[in-house]
Design a protein around this motif. Sequence first.
Motif, PDB file in Angstrom:
ATOM      1  N   ILE A 184       0.836  -1.198   0.000  1.00 18.25           N
ATOM      2  CA  ILE A 184       0.000   0.000   0.000  1.00 18.25           C
ATOM      3  C   ILE A 184       0.878   1.258   0.000  1.00 18.25           C
ATOM      4  CG2 ILE A 184      -1.726   1.313   1.300  1.00 18.25           C
ATOM      5  CD1 ILE A 184      -2.752  -1.410   2.369  1.00 18.25           C
ATOM      6  N   ILE A 185       1.905   1.257   0.855  1.00 13.02           N
ATOM      7  CA  ILE A 185       2.814   2.411   0.928  1.00 13.02           C
ATOM      8  C   ILE A 185       3.535   2.604  -0.407  1.00 13.02           C
ATOM      9  CG2 ILE A 185       4.875   3.357   2.062  1.00 13.02           C
ATOM     10  CD1 ILE A 185       4.010   1.798   4.582  1.00 13.02           C
ATOM     11  N   LEU A 186       4.015   1.498  -0.983  1.00 10.12           N
ATOM     12  CA  LEU A 186       4.684   1.572  -2.292  1.00 10.12           C
ATOM     13  C   LEU A 186       3.731   2.104  -3.346  1.00 10.12           C
ATOM     14  CD1 LEU A 186       7.194   0.921  -4.052  1.00 10.12           C
ATOM     15  CD2 LEU A 186       6.188  -1.353  -4.432  1.00 10.12           C
ATOM     16  N   GLY A 187       2.484   1.639  -3.308  1.00  9.04           N
ATOM     17  CA  GLY A 187       1.479   2.105  -4.262  1.00  9.04           C
ATOM     18  C   GLY A 187       1.243   3.607  -4.164  1.00  9.04           C
ATOM     19  N   ILE A 188       1.221   4.123  -2.937  1.00 12.40           N
ATOM     20  CA  ILE A 188       1.036   5.564  -2.725  1.00 12.40           C
ATOM     21  C   ILE A 188       2.211   6.341  -3.313  1.00 12.40           C
ATOM     22  CG2 ILE A 188       0.931   7.386  -0.966  1.00 12.40           C
ATOM     23  CD1 ILE A 188      -0.529   5.332   0.836  1.00 12.40           C
ATOM     24  N   MET A 189       3.427   5.884  -3.028  1.00 11.23           N
ATOM     25  CA  MET A 189       4.625   6.572  -3.526  1.00 11.23           C
ATOM     26  C   MET A 189       4.669   6.566  -5.053  1.00 11.23           C
ATOM     27  SD  MET A 189       7.698   5.648  -0.860  1.00 11.23           S
ATOM     28  CE  MET A 189       7.843   3.959  -1.405  1.00 11.23           C
ATOM     29  N   LEU A 190       4.368   5.423  -5.653  1.00 10.23           N
ATOM     30  CA  LEU A 190       4.423   5.320  -7.116  1.00 10.23           C
ATOM     31  C   LEU A 190       3.323   6.154  -7.775  1.00 10.23           C
ATOM     32  CD1 LEU A 190       5.214   1.504  -7.454  1.00 10.23           C
ATOM     33  CD2 LEU A 190       6.745   3.401  -8.017  1.00 10.23           C
ATOM     34  N   ALA A 191       2.149   6.184  -7.152  1.00 19.14           N
ATOM     35  CA  ALA A 191       1.044   6.971  -7.716  1.00 19.14           C
ATOM     36  C   ALA A 191       1.383   8.462  -7.713  1.00 19.14           C
ATOM     37  CB  ALA A 191      -0.234   6.715  -6.918  1.00 19.14           C
ATOM     38  N   TYR A 192       1.914   8.943  -6.606  1.00 15.32           N
ATOM     39  CA  TYR A 192       2.269  10.365  -6.530  1.00 15.32           C
ATOM     40  C   TYR A 192       3.460  10.703  -7.432  1.00 15.32           C
ATOM     41  CZ  TYR A 192      -1.021  11.837  -2.951  1.00 15.32           C
ATOM     42  OH  TYR A 192      -2.172  12.177  -2.287  1.00 15.32           O
ATOM     43  N   THR A 193       4.383   9.765  -7.572  1.00 21.64           N
ATOM     44  CA  THR A 193       5.528   9.986  -8.463  1.00 21.64           C
ATOM     45  C   THR A 193       5.068  10.107  -9.906  1.00 21.64           C
ATOM     46  OG1 THR A 193       7.003   8.741  -6.992  1.00 21.64           O
ATOM     47  CG2 THR A 193       7.758   9.073  -9.240  1.00 21.64           C
ATOM     48  N   TYR A 194       4.149   9.236 -10.302  1.00 21.69           N
ATOM     49  CA  TYR A 194       3.652   9.298 -11.680  1.00 21.69           C
ATOM     50  C   TYR A 194       2.846  10.574 -11.920  1.00 21.69           C
ATOM     51  CZ  TYR A 194       1.983   7.872 -16.229  1.00 21.69           C
ATOM     52  OH  TYR A 194       1.739   7.827 -17.576  1.00 21.69           O
ATOM     53  N   LYS A 195       2.058  10.953 -10.916  1.00 21.89           N
ATOM     54  CA  LYS A 195       1.251  12.174 -11.045  1.00 21.89           C
ATOM     55  C   LYS A 195       2.163  13.400 -11.222  1.00 21.89           C
ATOM     56  CE  LYS A 195      -2.526  14.711  -8.832  1.00 21.89           C
ATOM     57  NZ  LYS A 195      -1.919  16.053  -8.925  1.00 21.89           N
ATOM     58  N   LYS A 196       3.305  13.392 -10.545  1.00 15.00           N
ATOM     59  CA  LYS A 196       4.206  14.541 -10.588  1.00 15.00           C
ATOM     60  C   LYS A 196       5.029  14.590 -11.878  1.00 15.00           C
ATOM     61  CE  LYS A 196       7.199  17.274  -7.636  1.00 15.00           C
ATOM     62  NZ  LYS A 196       6.217  18.369  -7.579  1.00 15.00           N
ATOM     63  N   TYR A 197       5.545  13.409 -12.310  1.00 17.13           N
ATOM     64  CA  TYR A 197       6.470  13.401 -13.447  1.00 17.13           C
ATOM     65  C   TYR A 197       5.869  12.817 -14.726  1.00 17.13           C
ATOM     66  CZ  TYR A 197       9.835  14.314  -9.731  1.00 17.13           C
ATOM     67  OH  TYR A 197      10.504  14.853  -8.660  1.00 17.13           O
ATOM     68  N   SER A 228       5.890   9.863 -15.984  1.00 11.61           N
ATOM     69  CA  SER A 228       6.918   9.113 -16.716  1.00 11.61           C
ATOM     70  C   SER A 228       6.866   7.623 -16.382  1.00 11.61           C
ATOM     71  CB  SER A 228       8.308   9.667 -16.369  1.00 11.61           C
ATOM     72  OG  SER A 228       9.319   8.854 -16.930  1.00 11.61           O
ATOM     73  N   LEU A 229       6.571   6.833 -17.396  1.00  7.09           N
ATOM     74  CA  LEU A 229       6.549   5.377 -17.236  1.00  7.09           C
ATOM     75  C   LEU A 229       7.940   4.859 -16.884  1.00  7.09           C
ATOM     76  CD1 LEU A 229       5.326   2.504 -17.579  1.00  7.09           C
ATOM     77  CD2 LEU A 229       5.853   2.699 -20.020  1.00  7.09           C
ATOM     78  N   ILE A 230       8.966   5.362 -17.561  1.00 10.13           N
ATOM     79  CA  ILE A 230      10.336   4.881 -17.343  1.00 10.13           C
ATOM     80  C   ILE A 230      10.808   5.185 -15.929  1.00 10.13           C
ATOM     81  CG2 ILE A 230      12.750   5.152 -18.053  1.00 10.13           C
ATOM     82  CD1 ILE A 230      11.736   5.704 -20.888  1.00 10.13           C
ATOM     83  N   LEU A 231      10.557   6.409 -15.463  1.00 12.32           N
ATOM     84  CA  LEU A 231      10.983   6.795 -14.113  1.00 12.32           C
ATOM     85  C   LEU A 231      10.285   5.952 -13.056  1.00 12.32           C
ATOM     86  CD1 LEU A 231      12.636   8.671 -12.324  1.00 12.32           C
ATOM     87  CD2 LEU A 231      10.722  10.299 -12.385  1.00 12.32           C
ATOM     88  N   ASN A 232       8.984   5.772 -13.211  1.00  7.78           N
ATOM     89  CA  ASN A 232       8.239   4.946 -12.251  1.00  7.78           C
ATOM     90  C   ASN A 232       8.735   3.504 -12.254  1.00  7.78           C
ATOM     91  OD1 ASN A 232       6.306   7.090 -11.590  1.00  7.78           O
ATOM     92  ND2 ASN A 232       4.992   5.402 -10.976  1.00  7.78           N
ATOM     93  N   THR A 233       9.034   2.994 -13.456  1.00  7.00           N
ATOM     94  CA  THR A 233       9.527   1.622 -13.569  1.00  7.00           C
ATOM     95  C   THR A 233      10.875   1.467 -12.865  1.00  7.00           C
ATOM     96  OG1 THR A 233       8.387   1.310 -15.685  1.00  7.00           O
ATOM     97  CG2 THR A 233      10.177  -0.224 -15.168  1.00  7.00           C
ATOM     98  N   ILE A 234      11.744   2.463 -13.013  1.00  6.37           N
ATOM     99  CA  ILE A 234      13.059   2.408 -12.363  1.00  6.37           C
ATOM    100  C   ILE A 234      12.913   2.353 -10.838  1.00  6.37           C
ATOM    101  CG2 ILE A 234      15.162   3.750 -11.902  1.00  6.37           C
ATOM    102  CD1 ILE A 234      14.980   4.747 -14.820  1.00  6.37           C
ATOM    103  N   ILE A 235      12.036   3.188 -10.297  1.00  5.93           N
ATOM    104  CA  ILE A 235      11.818   3.216  -8.843  1.00  5.93           C
ATOM    105  C   ILE A 235      11.216   1.894  -8.366  1.00  5.93           C
ATOM    106  CG2 ILE A 235      10.528   4.335  -6.980  1.00  5.93           C
ATOM    107  CD1 ILE A 235      10.782   6.954  -8.586  1.00  5.93           C
ATOM    108  N   HIS A 236      10.234   1.405  -9.102  1.00  4.77           N
ATOM    109  CA  HIS A 236       9.593   0.126  -8.776  1.00  4.77           C
ATOM    110  C   HIS A 236      10.601  -1.024  -8.864  1.00  4.77           C
ATOM    111  CE1 HIS A 236       5.543  -2.226  -9.174  1.00  4.77           C
ATOM    112  NE2 HIS A 236       6.411  -2.876  -8.422  1.00  4.77           N
ATOM    113  N   PHE A 237      11.411  -0.986  -9.920  1.00  4.40           N
ATOM    114  CA  PHE A 237      12.450  -2.001 -10.126  1.00  4.40           C
ATOM    115  C   PHE A 237      13.468  -1.959  -8.979  1.00  4.40           C
ATOM    116  CE2 PHE A 237      16.643  -3.233 -11.710  1.00  4.40           C
ATOM    117  CZ  PHE A 237      16.389  -4.474 -12.269  1.00  4.40           C
TER     118      PHE A 237
END
Length: 211
Positions: A171-184, A186-195
């Motif tokens: 859930i925490i990871l989902g929140i961070m990734l959602a806000y990161t995508y909303k801000k930038y 960027s599929l690539i950036l989100n994928t790097i963070i998730h990876f």
Amino acid sequence: MKPKKGILTVGYVLVSKQLDANFLQLAGIITNVLTCALGILIYIWMYKRIQKKTEYPVSLTDTIKNDWSRKSEVFSSIGNSKLFFFSILAATVALAVVSNIIIFFVERRFGISTQINVITYIEYLVAPLIEEYIFRTMFFDYCEKNTINRFILLNVIIFSLAHLVPMPYVIILGIMLAYTYKKYNSLILNTIIHFLFNLLGMIIMLILNYD
């Protein structure tokens, strides 16, 4: 006769333990395969549903190409919000370390052994790109086109449920990734963070399970 019985008893115990160990290992691998297969089916189903709803016209390959073409814009956005970006990176590392250490000790407490094999590696390393494409790129595009309110909360819920067991760290990871995508955006950036999160988790579990 007593010594022979003793030898037979010891032999039986050793064989039984070996059979139990082999059975547990096989059961763990089968469980892992079935879990992975179920996860893939859920992702395919959700992908088809979201694609049907959104009529998303851009393929994954084209999305990556388009995203890469605007890398200067993304880098510029990161430069203008360094505190947010490095906070997300630090939170990702901290979450990966803490969550996997907790999982390790909880599993040890209840006698559960984590099965780390080729399937685990593939799932951990390939899943981020697919998940980010489905749950962020396609999902956010649909929500923006249909002016859906509170779509970040909805995104976190769907992302968590897709992991079968919506643990707090997911859930925490989902929140961070959602806000990161909303801000930038960027599929690539989100994928790097998730990876990065998944990779750190694999490394930590390998270290902790190393005998």
